[in-house]
Design a protein around this motif. Structure first.
Motif, PDB file in Angstrom:
ATOM      1  N   TYR A 163      -7.875  -5.280  -4.889  1.00 54.89           N
ATOM      2  CA  TYR A 163      -7.987  -4.157  -5.142  1.00 54.89           C
ATOM      3  C   TYR A 163      -6.818  -3.407  -6.196  1.00 54.89           C
ATOM      4  O   TYR A 163      -6.230  -2.704  -5.964  1.00 54.89           O
ATOM      5  CB  TYR A 163      -7.888  -3.166  -3.578  1.00 54.89           C
ATOM      6  N   GLN A 172     -10.266   6.690   0.010  1.00 52.47           N
ATOM      7  CA  GLN A 172     -11.139   5.471  -0.302  1.00 52.47           C
ATOM      8  C   GLN A 172     -11.018   4.520   0.987  1.00 52.47           C
ATOM      9  O   GLN A 172      -9.924   4.596   1.585  1.00 52.47           O
ATOM     10  CB  GLN A 172     -10.509   4.699  -1.514  1.00 52.47           C
ATOM     11  N   ALA A 173     -11.825   3.863   1.271  1.00 50.73           N
ATOM     12  CA  ALA A 173     -11.793   2.852   2.322  1.00 50.73           C
ATOM     13  C   ALA A 173     -12.002   1.493   1.878  1.00 50.73           C
ATOM     14  O   ALA A 173     -12.588   1.315   0.742  1.00 50.73           O
ATOM     15  CB  ALA A 173     -12.724   3.301   3.470  1.00 50.73           C
ATOM     16  N   PRO A 174     -11.421   0.343   2.431  1.00 48.05           N
ATOM     17  CA  PRO A 174     -11.545  -0.876   1.946  1.00 48.05           C
ATOM     18  C   PRO A 174     -12.897  -1.670   2.507  1.00 48.05           C
ATOM     19  O   PRO A 174     -12.842  -2.442   3.324  1.00 48.05           O
ATOM     20  CB  PRO A 174     -10.392  -1.693   2.460  1.00 48.05           C
ATOM     21  N   TYR A 192     -12.534   0.793  11.468  1.00 44.23           N
ATOM     22  CA  TYR A 192     -11.584  -0.275  10.823  1.00 44.23           C
ATOM     23  C   TYR A 192     -11.387  -1.255  11.841  1.00 44.23           C
ATOM     24  O   TYR A 192     -11.634  -1.267  12.835  1.00 44.23           O
ATOM     25  CB  TYR A 192     -10.235   0.683  10.626  1.00 44.23           C
ATOM     26  N   GLU A 237      -3.255   5.498   0.880  1.00 43.45           N
ATOM     27  CA  GLU A 237      -3.967   4.855  -0.183  1.00 43.45           C
ATOM     28  C   GLU A 237      -5.224   4.401   0.212  1.00 43.45           C
ATOM     29  O   GLU A 237      -6.596   4.524  -0.422  1.00 43.45           O
ATOM     30  CB  GLU A 237      -3.232   3.783  -0.697  1.00 43.45           C
ATOM     31  N   PHE A 238      -5.651   3.964   1.588  1.00 46.49           N
ATOM     32  CA  PHE A 238      -6.675   3.811   2.216  1.00 46.49           C
ATOM     33  C   PHE A 238      -6.834   4.608   3.572  1.00 46.49           C
ATOM     34  O   PHE A 238      -5.827   4.796   4.328  1.00 46.49           O
ATOM     35  CB  PHE A 238      -6.857   2.177   2.798  1.00 46.49           C
ATOM     36  N   LEU A 253       0.801  -1.059  -0.039  1.00 43.28           N
ATOM     37  CA  LEU A 253       0.019   0.157  -0.209  1.00 43.28           C
ATOM     38  C   LEU A 253       0.940   1.119  -0.196  1.00 43.28           C
ATOM     39  O   LEU A 253       1.900   1.239   0.501  1.00 43.28           O
ATOM     40  CB  LEU A 253      -0.845   0.161   1.228  1.00 43.28           C
ATOM     41  N   TYR A 262      -9.270  -5.875   2.451  1.00 43.21           N
ATOM     42  CA  TYR A 262      -8.066  -5.716   1.849  1.00 43.21           C
ATOM     43  C   TYR A 262      -7.116  -6.599   2.393  1.00 43.21           C
ATOM     44  O   TYR A 262      -6.896  -6.622   3.675  1.00 43.21           O
ATOM     45  CB  TYR A 262      -7.514  -4.276   1.719  1.00 43.21           C
ATOM     46  N   THR A 298      -9.687   5.678   6.727  1.00 43.14           N
ATOM     47  CA  THR A 298     -11.016   5.043   7.267  1.00 43.14           C
ATOM     48  C   THR A 298     -11.528   5.912   8.634  1.00 43.14           C
ATOM     49  O   THR A 298     -10.420   6.800   9.127  1.00 43.14           O
ATOM     50  CB  THR A 298     -10.823   3.837   7.842  1.00 43.14           C
ATOM     51  N   ASN A 304      -7.012  -0.149  -8.049  1.00 42.90           N
ATOM     52  CA  ASN A 304      -6.464   1.300  -7.613  1.00 42.90           C
ATOM     53  C   ASN A 304      -5.475   1.789  -8.381  1.00 42.90           C
ATOM     54  O   ASN A 304      -4.430   1.147  -8.719  1.00 42.90           O
ATOM     55  CB  ASN A 304      -6.226   1.032  -6.001  1.00 42.90           C
TER      56      ASN A 304
END
Length: 831
Positions: free
Chosen positions: A812, A781-783, A727, A721-722, A717, A788, A724, A815
């Protein structure tokens, strides 16, 4: 000073009274070595077995004139001993021409069925809960322990080396090991005396340290921690014995049948008790195993004596030999209690026979056993102050009365030797160099200040370019009740000065009430941990990595001020209440910004967050062991679990704070020792943010764009990148410690170690929080669609100090610039 640098220090800084000594090798008629041959003095129970190379060494306080050597398929040979000391013997065994008589000898693979040794072993398993301290509801005893380090394999060539010029006097008194036959020089000695109390009904134990004495290093907490961590207690009845972060299969283990060959060798009276003698040796090479023998009583099936020697092929670094002896005494005609425990370790850079190194020897003597004396529960809850100044300054009368085993001439001389060495400038230079490398600080004794740490002097990142940092801390001694620490840094690209400052004070030793605070103004790579940090001095490796994958331009300017109160009402249970004031902004706004919608701003957008928070953190670390009673303590083990609960409350308007929110986080980390299958490290973490906050206050899933393996991060990652606000994450990493590679003939000699890892995270990000941070120039963006995950395989112990991991992304892939594969590594010294 870490454990390895301490050993190297022992190496650089630096007759026999036994009646019979023999050493040499056993070979067949073709000159090939005979491993695991039986070697013993005639008409005695004193013996050993040869190692994988056919070599042996045996020593006794009794004078013997004949040595007996035997092996299955060969004729038993008796050798007369012309001298008390007989080294470099070459014993040649001839192939047997007749059936074996009553003499029991052994070799090769032993059967598991119809083996009397294994029948006895099963009875040991069934009786072990009825032997020793387990027979009583409560117990207590005295415990005396001495740990000694010696420079070994001393010869004339070593004495003449330039490094010892001016230190020749240290070689005036040399001794010879009764285990290996090598000449050695004692250079360090640590003694402790304590009383141990235990209750088998509640499964609790308490050890009160009443005295501690060592040769010249009373104030060096690193050395004391090294000794504590290096030699921890063990029970030979356990299935696995842990030494140097490795789990060795015990010869008394229930899994021993699949690991060892067992042979019933002899039987005899020992202390008026009829006992069987069983020899054991490993079925396979390169596994964490022992070879040796033990004597077991024929009625109670309690161990009377046991010897354990780690095989040279075992997958362990920096250790050439480990030898253990345990003797048990008989109390009340049927109770076998541990009387003396002796352990010798030969630390060396190489495993070759002639290589020089350092002996580490621990002798523990037990006495004055008492039973069924109940103590109230409060007695076990109250922890004694292990490092009270009185404990470290006992007089000679105390030690005369409480040494359960007298010091020999050489051990007595260690104290005088170290007192003399500390006055020699060359020795002090050696000591200072190793201390600097180990601790990272340069000691300025006359100012009571340490400069450092030296490993943070140089750095590089996209915002600062080349960065130089210098720092210092106060240091009067290992148990300082207060400490000041700070640093200053300068970036040659942004031409800005940074700083960090911390102060902490121990107000109450009993409850460990600590007040602390500080300020930090610096550039940092945030988002390397889901749990936010309030460390005003720390710095992540990603903030100074010279080499990274992709653009490392998502750095943050941070101005952080903290104030905390911490207390430990129960052992290993800490509560911290604190506050922080943070100002956050992008260090490279053209490439990465932290903008958010702000109706009160003239432009409707703000690029800087100012936030005041109050947090309450509870940390529970059952099983953790520490030393010291000052404001800073040192952990001496890594086998404990960690449970953390953190609640953070942000207040809008107070001290111009921007946001009102709450955050709840919980994490649980646990190491699992899976016997001979290695060690699994696991971490579970969950969290949720209540209220609307911008990107800089959200929880970023920790990516890793460096080339270093960093636990609890996702190496495939990118940073940010993610993102939240809710989580759940899981990290699993297992080290097989070479168990799989040891079964592959072509690579088993390399002593490589296998790693596998699995990581996953699921999270959500509300529409409100996404809208608040909408102007940011990175996708939010969130997983949340699916978990993920990543997985990895790695090989460690490459050249003894390097590990490489191959990391694979599980999903993913859509992305932008998603990295499907990455390679990370780490350097380190591990046993």
């Amino acid at each position: 000073m870490n454990r390895f640098l301490f050993l190297f220090f022992m190496f650089f800084c630096v007759v026999a009274l036994s009646q019979t000594k023999v050493g040499g090798a056993v070979v067949d008629e073709f000159g090939e070595p005979v491993p695991f041959a039986d070697v013993l003095f005639k008409n005695s129970t004193e013996g050993t077995i040869t190692d994988e190379n056919g070599s042996f060494y045996l020593e006794s306080d009794t004078t013997y004139e004949v040595l007996v050597v035997s092996f299955m398929g060969y004729e038993t040979k008796e050798i007369e001993l012309p001298n008390r000391v007989n080294y470099k013997m070459r014993v040649e065994l001839l192939e047997s021409s007749q059936q074996l008589g009553e003499v029991v000898v052994f070799g090769g693979k032993q059967p598991k069925k119809n083996n009397p040794a294994i029948d006895i072993l099963r009875k040991i398993w069934s009786k072990k809960r009825e032997n020793g301290l387990r027979k009583f509801k409560q117990y207590q005893y005295d415990k005396y322990e001495k740990v000694e380090f010696d420079l070994n394999t001393i010869d004339s060539a070593l004495m003449k080396k330039k490094i010892f010029k001016g230190l020749e006097f240290v070689f005036q008194d040399l001794d010879t090991s009764r285990i290996t036959g090598k000449t050695y020089l004692p250079i360090f000695l640590n003694e402790t005396f304590s009383k141990v109390y235990g209750d088998n009904t509640t499964n609790v134990e308490k050890e009160d340290l009443l005295g501690n004495k060592n040769s010249g290093f009373e104030n060096n907490q690193a050395i004391i921690a090294f000794v504590e961590d290096l030699y921890q207690d063990y029970d030979v009845y356990d299935n696995y014995l842990k030494f140097f972060d490795k789990s060795f299969t015990s010869p008394l283990s229930k899994t021993g049948i699949d690991t060892y060959n067992y042979v019933l060798r002899d039987s005899a009276f020992i202390d008026n008790k009829w006992c069987y003698n069983i020899t054991y040796y490993p079925r396979r090479k390169n596994e964490l195993t022992f070879k040796g023998d033990f004597w077991v009583n024929d009625s109670t099936y309690a161990i009377k004596n046991i010897n354990l020697e780690v095989t040279k092929s075992a997958n362990i670094n920096w250790v050439k030999e480990i030898y253990i002896e345990q003797d048990f005494e008989v109390v009340s005609d049927s109770v076998f209690l541990l009387k003396r425990d002796y352990m010798l370790t030969d630390f060396s850079l190489r495993k070759k026979e002639e290589s020089k190194g350092v002996y580490g020897k621990r002798t523990t003597v037990y006495n004055d056993y008492r039973f069924n004396i109940p103590k109230p529960k409060e007695f076990y809850r109250v922890k004694s102050n292990e490092y009270d100044p009185l404990v470290l300054n006992r007089d000679s009368i105390f030690w005369q009365n409480n040494r359960l085993e007298a010091l020999n001439k050489d051990e007595k001389g260690v104290y005088q030797l170290l007192d003399t060495l500390k006055t020699v400038p060359k020795f002090k230079s050696f000591y200072n160099i190793v201390s600097i490398l180990g601790s990272g600080y340069v000691e300025i004794d006359k100012w009571n200040v340490d400069l450092g740490d030296i490993y943070s002097v140089f750095g590089y990142n996209d915002a600062e370019g080349v960065r130089l940092r210098g720092g210092a801390r106060t240091y009067f001694g290992q148990n300082d009740p207060w400490r000041l620490e700070g640093y200053m840094a300068y970036g040659f690209m942004d031409k800005k000065v940074k700083h960090g400052f911390s102060a902490k004070w121990l107000l109450d030793k009993k409850s460990r009430l600590i007040i602390s605070g500080g300020n930090r103004r610096d550039v940092e790579q945030l988002g390397l941990s889901l749990t936010s940090t309030n460390d005003v001095l720390g710095r992540s490796i990603a903030s100074s990595s010279v080499l990274t994958v992709g653009s490392n331009d998502r750095l943050t300017n941070i101005n952080l001020s903290t104030f905390n109160l911490e207390v430990e009402p129960l052992t290993n249970f800490r509560v911290r209440v604190g506050s922080s004031l943070r100002t956050l902004s992008s260090a490279l706004p053209e490439a990465f910004n932290l903008n958010y919608i702000d109706p009160e701003s003239p432009t409707g957008i703000s690029s800087e967050v100012k936030q005041f928070d109050v947090s309450t953190m509870i940390v529970y670390t059952p099983g953790k062991r520490t030393i010291g009673y000052g404001v800073e303590r040192r952990s001496i083990n890594d086998t404990y679990s960690t449970l953390l609960l953190n609640y953070t409350r942000g207040f809008e308007g107070f001290l111009e704070s921007d946001f009102d929110y709450s955050k709840l986080q919980f994490s649980y980390s646990q190491p699992w020792q899976l016997g001979g299958f290695g060690r699994l490290m696991s971490t579970v973490e969950v969290g949720k943010t209540f209220g609307e906050v911008p990107l800089s206050l959200l929880n970023v899933v920790p990516g890793n764009q460096t080339l270093f393996t960093i636990y609890n991060t996702f190496p495939n990652l990118d940073f940010y990148e993610f993102v939240t606000d809710t989580y759940t994450s899981l990290h699993l990493e297992h080290n097989f410690n070479g168990r799989l590679f040891s079964r592959i003939p072509l690579i088993r000699k390399l002593n490589l170690r296998e790693f596998v890892g699995l990581r996953g995270v699921w999270g959500e990000l509300s529409q409100e929080n996404m809208a608040l941070s909408a102007p940011t120039n990175i996708p939010l963006q969130a997983p949340n669609k699916k978990i993920y995950y990543e997985y990895s395989v790695g090989v460690g112990n490459i050249l003894k100090f390097f590990r490489i991991d191959f990391n694979f992304r599980g999903n993913y892939f859509e992305n932008p610039d998603a990295r499907r594969f990455s390679v990370t590594g780490e350097f380190g010294f591990h046993f």
